[in-house]
Motif scaffolding. Structure first.
Motif, PDB file in Angstrom:
ATOM      1  N   GLY A  35      -1.629   3.898  12.416  1.00 14.73           N
ATOM      2  CA  GLY A  35      -1.236   5.304  12.351  1.00 14.73           C
ATOM      3  C   GLY A  35       0.263   5.495  12.503  1.00 14.73           C
ATOM      4  O   GLY A  35       0.878   6.289  11.786  1.00 14.73           O
ATOM      5  N   VAL A  36       0.866   4.761  13.437  1.00 21.22           N
ATOM      6  CA  VAL A  36       2.327   4.825  13.618  1.00 21.22           C
ATOM      7  C   VAL A  36       3.029   4.424  12.333  1.00 21.22           C
ATOM      8  O   VAL A  36       3.965   5.091  11.875  1.00 21.22           O
ATOM      9  CB  VAL A  36       2.770   3.918  14.782  1.00 21.22           C
ATOM     10  N   ALA A  37       2.588   3.303  11.740  1.00 23.62           N
ATOM     11  CA  ALA A  37       3.229   2.807  10.532  1.00 23.62           C
ATOM     12  C   ALA A  37       3.074   3.783   9.368  1.00 23.62           C
ATOM     13  O   ALA A  37       4.041   4.099   8.671  1.00 23.62           O
ATOM     14  CB  ALA A  37       2.633   1.444  10.165  1.00 23.62           C
ATOM     15  N   GLY A  38       1.850   4.271   9.167  1.00 25.69           N
ATOM     16  CA  GLY A  38       1.615   5.175   8.053  1.00 25.69           C
ATOM     17  C   GLY A  38       2.413   6.463   8.164  1.00 25.69           C
ATOM     18  O   GLY A  38       3.063   6.892   7.200  1.00 25.69           O
ATOM     19  N   GLY A  39       2.391   7.068   9.331  1.00 22.67           N
ATOM     20  CA  GLY A  39       3.157   8.295   9.520  1.00 22.67           C
ATOM     21  C   GLY A  39       4.650   8.066   9.409  1.00 22.67           C
ATOM     22  O   GLY A  39       5.389   8.895   8.854  1.00 22.67           O
ATOM     23  N   SER A  40       5.131   6.931   9.904  1.00 25.35           N
ATOM     24  CA  SER A  40       6.573   6.637   9.851  1.00 25.35           C
ATOM     25  C   SER A  40       7.037   6.429   8.418  1.00 25.35           C
ATOM     26  O   SER A  40       8.156   6.810   8.055  1.00 25.35           O
ATOM     27  CB  SER A  40       6.879   5.384  10.685  1.00 25.35           C
ATOM     28  N   GLY A  41       6.189   5.823   7.587  1.00 22.72           N
ATOM     29  CA  GLY A  41       6.559   5.643   6.190  1.00 22.72           C
ATOM     30  C   GLY A  41       6.761   6.967   5.473  1.00 22.72           C
ATOM     31  O   GLY A  41       7.695   7.123   4.669  1.00 22.72           O
ATOM     32  N   LEU A  42       5.904   7.937   5.766  1.00 21.50           N
ATOM     33  CA  LEU A  42       6.063   9.259   5.159  1.00 21.50           C
ATOM     34  C   LEU A  42       7.304   9.975   5.683  1.00 21.50           C
ATOM     35  O   LEU A  42       8.041  10.610   4.921  1.00 21.50           O
ATOM     36  CB  LEU A  42       4.813  10.099   5.431  1.00 21.50           C
ATOM     37  N   LEU A  43       7.543   9.866   6.989  1.00 24.50           N
ATOM     38  CA  LEU A  43       8.742  10.475   7.563  1.00 24.50           C
ATOM     39  C   LEU A  43      10.004   9.864   6.964  1.00 24.50           C
ATOM     40  O   LEU A  43      10.980  10.561   6.668  1.00 24.50           O
ATOM     41  CB  LEU A  43       8.756  10.288   9.080  1.00 24.50           C
ATOM     42  N   ALA A  44      10.001   8.541   6.790  1.00 23.92           N
ATOM     43  CA  ALA A  44      11.166   7.854   6.232  1.00 23.92           C
ATOM     44  C   ALA A  44      11.439   8.316   4.805  1.00 23.92           C
ATOM     45  O   ALA A  44      12.601   8.524   4.423  1.00 23.92           O
ATOM     46  CB  ALA A  44      10.936   6.344   6.270  1.00 23.92           C
ATOM     47  N   ALA A  45      10.383   8.487   4.024  1.00 19.22           N
ATOM     48  CA  ALA A  45      10.568   8.952   2.650  1.00 19.22           C
ATOM     49  C   ALA A  45      11.127  10.374   2.624  1.00 19.22           C
ATOM     50  O   ALA A  45      12.024  10.683   1.829  1.00 19.22           O
ATOM     51  CB  ALA A  45       9.238   8.884   1.901  1.00 19.22           C
ATOM     52  N   ASN A  58      15.522   4.997  11.460  1.00 17.85           N
ATOM     53  CA  ASN A  58      14.617   4.811  12.600  1.00 17.85           C
ATOM     54  C   ASN A  58      13.158   4.792  12.173  1.00 17.85           C
ATOM     55  O   ASN A  58      12.360   4.008  12.690  1.00 17.85           O
ATOM     56  CB  ASN A  58      14.855   5.918  13.638  1.00 17.85           C
ATOM     57  N   ALA A  59      12.808   5.661  11.233  1.00 13.87           N
ATOM     58  CA  ALA A  59      11.420   5.700  10.772  1.00 13.87           C
ATOM     59  C   ALA A  59      11.066   4.433  10.002  1.00 13.87           C
ATOM     60  O   ALA A  59       9.964   3.886  10.152  1.00 13.87           O
ATOM     61  CB  ALA A  59      11.186   6.934   9.904  1.00 13.87           C
ATOM     62  N   ARG A  60      11.987   3.959   9.187  1.00  8.20           N
ATOM     63  CA  ARG A  60      11.719   2.717   8.451  1.00  8.20           C
ATOM     64  C   ARG A  60      11.527   1.539   9.408  1.00  8.20           C
ATOM     65  O   ARG A  60      10.556   0.776   9.273  1.00  8.20           O
ATOM     66  CB  ARG A  60      12.876   2.413   7.498  1.00  8.20           C
ATOM     67  N   LEU A  61      12.446   1.377  10.343  1.00  5.95           N
ATOM     68  CA  LEU A  61      12.354   0.241  11.265  1.00  5.95           C
ATOM     69  C   LEU A  61      11.127   0.370  12.170  1.00  5.95           C
ATOM     70  O   LEU A  61      10.466  -0.631  12.469  1.00  5.95           O
ATOM     71  CB  LEU A  61      13.633   0.140  12.089  1.00  5.95           C
ATOM     72  N   SER A  62      10.815   1.592  12.602  1.00 12.66           N
ATOM     73  CA  SER A  62       9.624   1.804  13.433  1.00 12.66           C
ATOM     74  C   SER A  62       8.353   1.481  12.651  1.00 12.66           C
ATOM     75  O   SER A  62       7.429   0.839  13.169  1.00 12.66           O
ATOM     76  CB  SER A  62       9.566   3.253  13.920  1.00 12.66           C
ATOM     77  N   GLY A  63       8.316   1.928  11.391  1.00 12.92           N
ATOM     78  CA  GLY A  63       7.134   1.673  10.571  1.00 12.92           C
ATOM     79  C   GLY A  63       6.920   0.198  10.315  1.00 12.92           C
ATOM     80  O   GLY A  63       5.785  -0.301  10.392  1.00 12.92           O
ATOM     81  N   LEU A  64       8.004  -0.523  10.019  1.00  9.83           N
ATOM     82  CA  LEU A  64       7.863  -1.955   9.761  1.00  9.83           C
ATOM     83  C   LEU A  64       7.461  -2.701  11.022  1.00  9.83           C
ATOM     84  O   LEU A  64       6.610  -3.605  10.983  1.00  9.83           O
ATOM     85  CB  LEU A  64       9.174  -2.520   9.216  1.00  9.83           C
TER      86      LEU A  64
END
Length: 325
Positions: A35-45, A58-64
């Protein structure tokens, strides 16, 4: 008058009718990290498209990081890394595990490319990339958007994975659990972004947090209202009940903090922490509710009897449910 009184069947010597899933907390952690990864990918985009560089980074690095640690947790539960690799040998749309493996791999690959570019900028272009640096920066943007395509499926496919089992409480959630996990992913990703990003760029994360709170709480209550009361019982008792009660409290508190404390770095971080904890409580609570429901024959048998009675009352007497064939 019947010569023999009705016998109330439970199970053979009280043993579970359904074998509990052999999963430990590593799988529950994977549910959260997905869930963290999926949501972070959308935020990063979103941050990429609106020019918010700090939030994007931050969202990209958090998601990865979430995807990487989640994969480690999944492999730890599987026991051997080659079991994960073997799932990539086929592409089976009817298998949530097969689809999930491909979703995780695609997300990690595309977001990994974008994240390498972020790390290179953080290190003032000191990574030993040589002529590949121009190529990396050329594909960074498309890779970030491609990762977002995999983000929503990554956030919710684990709901399908759980509800596709015979575990009573999980199976009873099959219609609505993806919506609960979508709200939970929004809380986790927005909360982590509020923790790591200055308030000036965290506006989209606060908006996502507010929407996520409404979605998470509403979807959870709606899901329970559509479940068999007995199948829903494990959501309210024991460890799972405690976790899910705290999930709602923390989500509401975090949502209020996101709306009212947007200008304060401390308030924003505290709200983000509450939202992240709320998401963790939701995922772990749902996980443990399902595990406990498989241990007691009552959660399997009573809903089955009610479904049988309902179909007979509707006049259905010739299918496999009513005849047992």
């Amino acid at each position: 008058m019947p010569m023999v009184p009705e016998v109330e069947f439970t199970s053979y010597y009280g043993h579970p009718v359904v074998k509990p899933a052999p999963w430990g907390d590593e799988v529950a952690a994977y549910l959260l990290l997905g869930g963290v990864a999926g949501g972070s990918g959308l935020l990063a985009a979103g941050a990429q498209l609106t020019g918010r560089q700090a939030l994007r980074r931050n969202a990209r690095l958090s998601g990865l990081a979430a995807a990487g640690v989640g994969a480690v947790a999944l492999v730890a539960d599987l026991g051997r890394p080659d079991r994960f690799y073997n799932m990539l040998r086929t592409f089976k749309v009817t298998s949530p595990m097969s689809m999930g493996s491909w979703i995780l791999s695609g997300y990690s690959g595309f977001l990994g490319v974008a994240s390498v570019a972020e790390v290179d900028r953080l290190l003032a272009q000191r990574l030993p990339l040589g002529v590949l640096r121009k190529v990396l920066y050329a594909v960074e943007g498309p890779s970030g958007l491609a990762a977002a395509v995999f983000s929503a499926p990554l956030a919710v496919y684990t709901a399908v994975l759980l509800s596709d089992t015979a575990t009573p409480t999980w199976n009873a959630m099959h219609r609505d659990l993806p919506f609960v996990f979508a709200g939970s992913a929004s809380l986790a990703a927005s909360g982590l972004a509020m923790l790591t990003t200055p308030v000036g760029e965290a506006g989209p994360a606060r908006t996502l947090a507010t929407v996520g709170v409404v979605a998470d709480v509403t979807a959870m209550h709606y899901m329970e209202s559509r479940m068999d009361p007995v199948a829903a019982e494990p959501l309210h008792i024991g460890r799972a009940g405690t976790l899910l009660r705290w999930s709602e409290r923390l989500a509401v508190a975090g949502g209020i903090g996101a709306m009212l404390g947007g200008r304060s770095r401390i308030a924003s971080a505290a709200s983000g922490l509450a939202l992240l904890a709320a998401s963790a409580c939701t995922r772990f609570g749902v996980f443990h509710a399902g595990i406990e429901s498989a241990k007691d024959p009552r959660y399997t048998i009573e809903p089955q009897k009610r479904r049988l009675e309902k179909r007979r009352a509707q006049g259905v007497t010739d299918d496999s449910i009513t005849t047992g064939w």
